[in-house]
Write a protein that holds these residues in place. Structure first.
Motif, PDB file in Angstrom:
ATOM      1  N   LEU A  29       1.155  -1.093  -0.330  1.00 58.02           N
ATOM      2  CA  LEU A  29       0.275   0.222   0.013  1.00 58.02           C
ATOM      3  C   LEU A  29       0.996   1.734  -0.003  1.00 58.02           C
ATOM      4  O   LEU A  29       0.145   2.042  -0.734  1.00 58.02           O
ATOM      5  CB  LEU A  29      -0.976  -0.277   1.441  1.00 58.02           C
ATOM      6  CG  LEU A  29      -2.188  -1.072   1.151  1.00 58.02           C
ATOM      7  CD1 LEU A  29      -2.494  -1.148   2.005  1.00 58.02           C
ATOM      8  CD2 LEU A  29      -2.742  -0.822  -0.242  1.00 58.02           C
ATOM      9  N   GLY A  30       1.919   1.256   0.551  1.00 58.63           N
ATOM     10  CA  GLY A  30       2.750   2.381   1.355  1.00 58.63           C
ATOM     11  C   GLY A  30       3.668   2.597  -0.955  1.00 58.63           C
ATOM     12  O   GLY A  30       3.883   3.685  -0.977  1.00 58.63           O
ATOM     13  N   ASN A  51       1.015   3.751  -2.667  1.00 61.39           N
ATOM     14  CA  ASN A  51       0.872   5.662  -2.479  1.00 61.39           C
ATOM     15  C   ASN A  51       1.456   6.420  -3.125  1.00 61.39           C
ATOM     16  O   ASN A  51       1.439   7.520  -3.348  1.00 61.39           O
ATOM     17  CB  ASN A  51       0.410   5.726  -1.041  1.00 61.39           C
ATOM     18  CG  ASN A  51      -1.066   4.994  -1.038  1.00 61.39           C
ATOM     19  OD1 ASN A  51      -1.813   5.171  -1.939  1.00 61.39           O
ATOM     20  ND2 ASN A  51      -0.725   4.988   0.639  1.00 61.39           N
ATOM     21  N   THR A 100       1.574   7.184  -6.954  1.00 64.76           N
ATOM     22  CA  THR A 100       0.628   8.098  -6.858  1.00 64.76           C
ATOM     23  C   THR A 100       0.834   9.049  -6.115  1.00 64.76           C
ATOM     24  O   THR A 100       0.551  10.313  -7.562  1.00 64.76           O
ATOM     25  CB  THR A 100      -0.798   7.310  -6.337  1.00 64.76           C
ATOM     26  OG1 THR A 100      -1.134   6.439  -6.583  1.00 64.76           O
ATOM     27  CG2 THR A 100      -1.806   8.735  -6.615  1.00 64.76           C
ATOM     28  N   LEU A 101       1.636   9.423  -5.335  1.00 68.56           N
ATOM     29  CA  LEU A 101       2.253  10.949  -5.218  1.00 68.56           C
ATOM     30  C   LEU A 101       3.424  11.047  -6.478  1.00 68.56           C
ATOM     31  O   LEU A 101       3.762  12.256  -6.899  1.00 68.56           O
ATOM     32  CB  LEU A 101       2.637  10.409  -3.378  1.00 68.56           C
ATOM     33  CG  LEU A 101       3.473  11.828  -3.423  1.00 68.56           C
ATOM     34  CD1 LEU A 101       2.510  12.732  -2.843  1.00 68.56           C
ATOM     35  CD2 LEU A 101       4.128  11.430  -2.160  1.00 68.56           C
ATOM     36  N   ASP A 136       1.389  12.557  -9.191  1.00 68.42           N
ATOM     37  CA  ASP A 136       0.563  14.223  -8.986  1.00 68.42           C
ATOM     38  C   ASP A 136       2.067  14.964  -8.604  1.00 68.42           C
ATOM     39  O   ASP A 136       1.463  16.290  -9.601  1.00 68.42           O
ATOM     40  CB  ASP A 136       0.181  13.930  -7.242  1.00 68.42           C
ATOM     41  CG  ASP A 136      -0.939  13.214  -7.433  1.00 68.42           C
ATOM     42  OD1 ASP A 136      -1.701  12.496  -8.106  1.00 68.42           O
ATOM     43  OD2 ASP A 136      -1.456  12.818  -6.884  1.00 68.42           O
TER      44      ASP A 136
END
Length: 155
Positions: A27-28, A31, A34-35, A38
Motif C-alpha cells: 500500500l505504501g 501511494n 500516486t504521489l 501527482d
C-alpha cells in the motif's frame, strides 16, 4: 486451537504480522507511485502553465504602465521609446500565450484560453488605437482613450 503447540501459535502470529507488513509495504509503494505521478503533473504541467500565465499578466501590467508613461514623457523620441517597449512586451505575451496554447489539453482549459484570446484581441486593438493617437501627437485624445477604453480592457 487448544491442541496447537506454543510454537505453532507463535509461528502463526509471526506469519500474520509478516503478511500485515507486506500489505502495508505494498500500500505504501502504491501511494508513493500516486504521489510521484501527482508531483510530476504539478512540476511538468501545472507549474509551467502558471509561469506562462503570470508572464502574460506581468506583460499586460507593464504595457499599462508604459502606456501611462508615454503620456508623461516629453518629446516624441521619449514617447517612441515607451511605444517600442510596448511592442517588446507584446512579443513576450505572445510567446507565452503560444506556449500556453500548446500545453492546454482539457476542454475547460481550452474554453478559458479562448476567452483570454478574445479579450486579448480587443485589448491589442485598443493598444493599437492608443499607439496611433500617440504617434499622431494627439496626447489629449490618447489620454482620454486610455482612461475610458483601454484601461477597462486591460483589467
Amino acid at each position: 486451537m487448544t491442541s496447537m503447540t506454543v510454537g505453532k501459535r507463535l509461528g502463526l502470529g509471526f506469519g500474520a504480522v509478516i503478511i500485515l507488513m507486506i500489505v502495508v509495504a505494498v500500500l505504501g509503494i502504491m501511494n508513493m507511485r500516486t504521489l510521484q505521478h501527482d508531483v510530476d503533473t504539478l512540476i511538468n504541467d501545472k507549474f509551467p502553465k502558471t509561469v506562462f500565465a503570470n508572464n502574460m499578466v506581468d506583460g499586460v501590467n507593464s504595457i499599462g504602465i508604459l502606456m501611462r508613461d508615454s503620456l508623461l514623457v516629453t518629446g516624441q523620441s521619449d514617447v517612441q521609446k515607451e511605444l517600442d517597449a510596448i511592442e517588446e512586451k507584446r512579443k513576450v505575451i505572445k510567446d507565452n500565450l503560444d506556449k500556453l496554447e500548446k500545453s492546454v489539453a482539457s476542454e475547460s482549459g481550452k474554453a478559458a484560453l479562448g476567452k483570454v484570446l478574445d479579450t486579448r484581441t480587443k485589448y491589442v486593438a485598443a493598444q493599437d488605437q492608443f499607439i496611433k493617437l500617440q504617434k499622431d501627437g494627439k496626447q489629449a485624445e490618447a489620454k482620454t482613450y486610455l482612461l475610458e477604453t483601454a484601461m477597462g480592457l486591460q483589467d
